[in-house]
Write an enzyme that holds these catalytic residues in place. Structure first.
Site, PDB file in Angstrom:
ATOM      1  N   ASP A  84       0.877  -1.258  -0.282  1.00 46.25           N
ATOM      2  CA  ASP A  84      -0.138  -0.679   0.352  1.00 46.25           C
ATOM      3  C   ASP A  84       0.772   1.250  -0.318  1.00 46.25           C
ATOM      4  OD1 ASP A  84      -2.414   1.078  -0.018  1.00 46.25           O
ATOM      5  OD2 ASP A  84      -2.965   0.712   2.342  1.00 46.25           O
ATOM      6  N   LYS A 114      -0.976  -0.068  -4.493  1.00 49.69           N
ATOM      7  CA  LYS A 114      -2.176  -0.187  -4.384  1.00 49.69           C
ATOM      8  C   LYS A 114      -2.149   1.755  -4.212  1.00 49.69           C
ATOM      9  CE  LYS A 114      -5.051  -0.857  -0.720  1.00 49.69           C
ATOM     10  NZ  LYS A 114      -5.450   0.506   0.018  1.00 49.69           N
ATOM     11  N   GLU A 183     -14.673   0.157  -0.793  1.00 49.19           N
ATOM     12  CA  GLU A 183     -14.479   0.210   0.075  1.00 49.19           C
ATOM     13  C   GLU A 183     -16.121   0.666   1.229  1.00 49.19           C
ATOM     14  OE1 GLU A 183     -11.379   1.450   2.991  1.00 49.19           O
ATOM     15  OE2 GLU A 183     -12.470   1.347   4.542  1.00 49.19           O
TER      16      GLU A 183
HETATM   17  O1  KIV Z   1      -5.234  -0.052   4.643  1.00 42.97           O
HETATM   18  C1  KIV Z   1      -5.883  -1.197   4.253  1.00 42.97           C
HETATM   19  O2  KIV Z   1      -5.699  -3.021   4.791  1.00 42.97           O
HETATM   20  C2  KIV Z   1      -6.855  -1.319   2.891  1.00 42.97           C
HETATM   21  C3  KIV Z   1      -7.496  -2.426   2.895  1.00 42.97           C
HETATM   22  C4  KIV Z   1      -9.205  -2.264   4.327  1.00 42.97           C
HETATM   23  C5  KIV Z   1      -8.650  -2.282   1.646  1.00 42.97           C
HETATM   24  O3  KIV Z   1      -6.994  -0.491   2.286  1.00 42.97           O
END
Ligand code: KIV
Length: 294
Positions: A84, A114, A183
């Site tokens: 992320d 992401k 989400e």
């Molecule tokens: O940071 C995270 O865990 C997320 C998920 C909840 C999709 O973005």
């Protein structure tokens, strides 16, 4: 089992097979998820809340995300690992987004990144995809914008909001995203968006008709107890079990029960346990049995 990649996820959507995704932040839980047959591990910035104890995900840094993603990647994985991009690591410009994604892929070794946001961030997705890194989008409730939303509210409740989410998901797909997280989106809106997209949608709090589902590991295992959104299903109650185990451990130490002879060397644990241990071991001959503590 064959290694998972972004092409395989696309095939799963076309074949109508649901995608199972979960977050993980270290090699131990990632290994368990992989062995359990999870398709995608997201090293999510949710670690800011469930690991670091922050009130939101906003303070997590790119270096911290790279560190945790590298921990997850410490062993070879069958599942696809997505790192992320945290708040502040891609918002400023396309160049910043490409730099951050390249650092994540090169330094952590994951298979994709992401980022959060719809139409307004489609150019970041296009830039990262052009640089060769697969990108997962994230629309609906985007926790990095929590102060804009004013709370963790359901998204897509009215026509304007539903249209904006659908436009965002489409823009991310057109920009080259291989998948998009929806989400906390109204279930009927999420179902329509999932049906219209060619790339797989991954829902969290967005109903059963997304192409896959994701939950935060600490929520589904019952490790995080501060609050439980309606969309979380707890598959275990590990916080209670862990508390009980640690409390028994402390009680046994205080009561002189642990360590018993069977956990001691040269202290009457029977012939096998005592073999060669009833005298002081000579210096330099203490064996390492492979405990992580050495
Ligand atoms: O940071 C995270 O865990 C997320 C998920 C909840 C999709 O973005």
């Amino acid at each position: 089992m064959k290694a998972m990649n972004v092409q395989a996820l696309g095939k799963m959507k076309r074949a109508g097979q649901k995608i199972a995704m979960v977050t993980a932040y270290d090699q131990l839980f990632a290994g368990l998820a992989d062995e359990a047959g999870i398709d995608v591990i997201l090293v999510g910035d949710s670690l800011g809340m469930v690991v670091q104890g922050r009130p939101t995900t906003l303070g997590v840094t790119l270096d911290e995300m790279i560190y945790h993603t590298r921990c997850v990647m410490a062993r070879p994985r069958r599942c696809l690992v997505v790192g992320d991009l945290p708040f502040g690591s891609y918002q400023a410009s396309v160049e910043q987004a490409v730099d951050s994604a390249c650092r994540m892929m090169a330094e952590a070794g994951c298979g994709a990144v992401k980022l959060e946001g719809g139409e307004e961030f489609a150019d970041r997705v296009a830039g990262i995809a052009a640089a060769g890194a697969p990108v997962m989008g994230h629309v609906g409730l985007t926790p990095q914008s929590i102060h804009k939303f004013g709370g963790y509210k359901l998204q897509g409740r009215n026509a304007a909001s539903a249209r904006e989410i659908a436009r965002g998901a489409r823009a991310l797909q057109d920009a080259g995203a291989f998948s998009v997280v929806l989400e906390k989106v109204h279930a009927q809106v999420a179902a329509r968006i999932s049906g219209a997209l060619e790339i797989p949608s991954i829902g969290i709090g967005s109903g059963p008709l997304c192409d896959g589902q994701v939950l935060v590991l600490h929520d589904l295992l019952g490790l995080f107890e501060e609050f439980q959104p309606r969309f979380v299903k707890r598959y275990a109650r590990l916080a209670g079990e862990i508390r009980e185990a640690l409390s028994t451990y402390a009680t046994e130490i205080r009561g002189g029960i642990f360590p018993g002879p069977e956990h001691s060397y040269g202290f009457g644990g029977g012939a096998a346990a005592d073999a060669g241990a009833d005298t002081e071991p000579p210096a330099g001959e203490i064996e390492n049995e492979g405990s992580p503590a050495g």
